[in-house]
Motif scaffolding. Structure first.
Motif, PDB file in Angstrom:
ATOM      1  N   ARG A 157       3.090  32.508 -38.373  1.00  0.00           N
ATOM      2  CA  ARG A 157       1.766  32.090 -37.857  1.00  0.00           C
ATOM      3  C   ARG A 157       1.736  32.107 -36.345  1.00  0.00           C
ATOM      4  NH1 ARG A 157       1.113  27.844 -42.213  1.00  0.00           N
ATOM      5  NH2 ARG A 157      -0.300  28.864 -43.660  1.00  0.00           N
ATOM      6  N   SER A 158       2.797  31.613 -35.731  1.00  0.00           N
ATOM      7  CA  SER A 158       2.891  31.608 -34.270  1.00  0.00           C
ATOM      8  C   SER A 158       2.849  33.041 -33.731  1.00  0.00           C
ATOM      9  CB  SER A 158       4.182  30.917 -33.837  1.00  0.00           C
ATOM     10  OG  SER A 158       4.407  31.074 -32.466  1.00  0.00           O
ATOM     11  N   PHE A 159       3.583  33.928 -34.355  1.00  0.00           N
ATOM     12  CA  PHE A 159       3.598  35.340 -33.952  1.00  0.00           C
ATOM     13  C   PHE A 159       2.201  35.954 -34.075  1.00  0.00           C
ATOM     14  CE2 PHE A 159       4.017  39.794 -35.460  1.00  0.00           C
ATOM     15  CZ  PHE A 159       4.516  40.366 -34.301  1.00  0.00           C
ATOM     16  N   LEU A 160       1.557  35.702 -35.202  1.00  0.00           N
ATOM     17  CA  LEU A 160       0.222  36.274 -35.413  1.00  0.00           C
ATOM     18  C   LEU A 160      -0.810  35.682 -34.454  1.00  0.00           C
ATOM     19  CD1 LEU A 160       0.202  36.502 -39.315  1.00  0.00           C
ATOM     20  CD2 LEU A 160       0.478  38.384 -37.663  1.00  0.00           C
ATOM     21  N   THR A 161      -0.637  34.419 -34.112  1.00  0.00           N
ATOM     22  CA  THR A 161      -1.532  33.802 -33.132  1.00  0.00           C
ATOM     23  C   THR A 161      -1.313  34.411 -31.744  1.00  0.00           C
ATOM     24  OG1 THR A 161      -1.590  31.742 -34.394  1.00  0.00           O
ATOM     25  CG2 THR A 161      -2.207  31.617 -32.052  1.00  0.00           C
ATOM     26  N   THR A 162      -0.061  34.537 -31.364  1.00  0.00           N
ATOM     27  CA  THR A 162       0.282  35.102 -30.062  1.00  0.00           C
ATOM     28  C   THR A 162      -0.214  36.540 -29.910  1.00  0.00           C
ATOM     29  OG1 THR A 162       2.226  33.692 -29.931  1.00  0.00           O
ATOM     30  CG2 THR A 162       2.205  35.610 -28.499  1.00  0.00           C
ATOM     31  N   THR A 163      -0.187  37.285 -31.002  1.00  0.00           N
ATOM     32  CA  THR A 163      -0.609  38.687 -30.937  1.00  0.00           C
ATOM     33  C   THR A 163      -2.123  38.857 -31.136  1.00  0.00           C
ATOM     34  OG1 THR A 163      -0.099  38.986 -33.291  1.00  0.00           O
ATOM     35  CG2 THR A 163       1.613  39.588 -31.691  1.00  0.00           C
ATOM     36  N   GLY A 164      -2.829  37.731 -31.321  1.00  0.00           N
ATOM     37  CA  GLY A 164      -4.279  37.787 -31.427  1.00  0.00           C
ATOM     38  C   GLY A 164      -4.825  38.051 -32.806  1.00  0.00           C
ATOM     39  N   VAL A 165      -3.982  38.015 -33.807  1.00  0.00           N
ATOM     40  CA  VAL A 165      -4.443  38.262 -35.175  1.00  0.00           C
ATOM     41  C   VAL A 165      -5.099  37.017 -35.756  1.00  0.00           C
ATOM     42  CG1 VAL A 165      -3.720  38.874 -37.520  1.00  0.00           C
ATOM     43  CG2 VAL A 165      -2.744  40.063 -35.553  1.00  0.00           C
TER      44      VAL A 165
END
Length: 166
Positions: A157-165
């Protein structure tokens, strides 16, 4: 090789052609091992007698350990069932451009909690797309390779948030 077989432990090949590898293995002098580097067809190659030096073992170590133990017990059905679940992940990690397979391995190590950040030398963590890494996450989960699923989901979730997804 025949003249020096007594001092050769083995040869490593990554032919990506299981039939050709089997022929090569059969042609080796007695006592010389064939170490497969075929990260796409390893279950059958190992079962049929190749040893393995595989990049994918980093990502699938718990499954590989369980599968090899089953093979040592001559439980080939269990061996195949375990490793066959890992093949979709292996094929995703090593899809072209194959050189970037390390990005997926580091991503999985981060998801599993083995490192604090998903960062690589020279920014290599960006070598694979968000979609590719999302597939890696999904396939690792399906193969049962995320030791702490809650941590992996939080990090994903953190990765997807950081990448704007998200």
């Amino acid at each position: 090789m025949n003249a020096h077989a007594s001092v050769i432990d083995g040869v490593k090949v990554s032919l990506l052609d299981p039939e050709r590898e089997a022929r090569l293995r059969a042609a080796l002098p007695a006592g010389v091992r064939l170490y497969t580097g075929d990260d796409l067809d390893y279950p059958s190659l190992i079962k049929d007698g190749s040893d393995a030096l595989l990049g994918v073992f980093d990502a699938i170590a718990p499954a590989a350990s369980a599968a090899l133990a089953a093979l040592d017990r001559d439980e080939t059905v269990e061996y195949e069932a375990i490793l066959d679940r890992t093949l979709p992940l292996a094929r995703k990690l090593f899809e072209p451009p194959t050189y970037h397979y390390k990005t997926g391995l580091v991503f999985l190590a981060w998801l599993a909690g083995h490192q604090d950040a998903f960062v690589m030398v020279g920014g290599a963590q960006s070598a694979r797309s968000v979609l590719h890494l999302t597939d890696v996450f999904r396939l690792a989960d399906q193969a049962g390779l995320l030791p702490d699923p809650d941590l992996a989901v939080r990090r994903m979730r953190s990765f997807l948030t950081t990448t704007g997804v998200l």
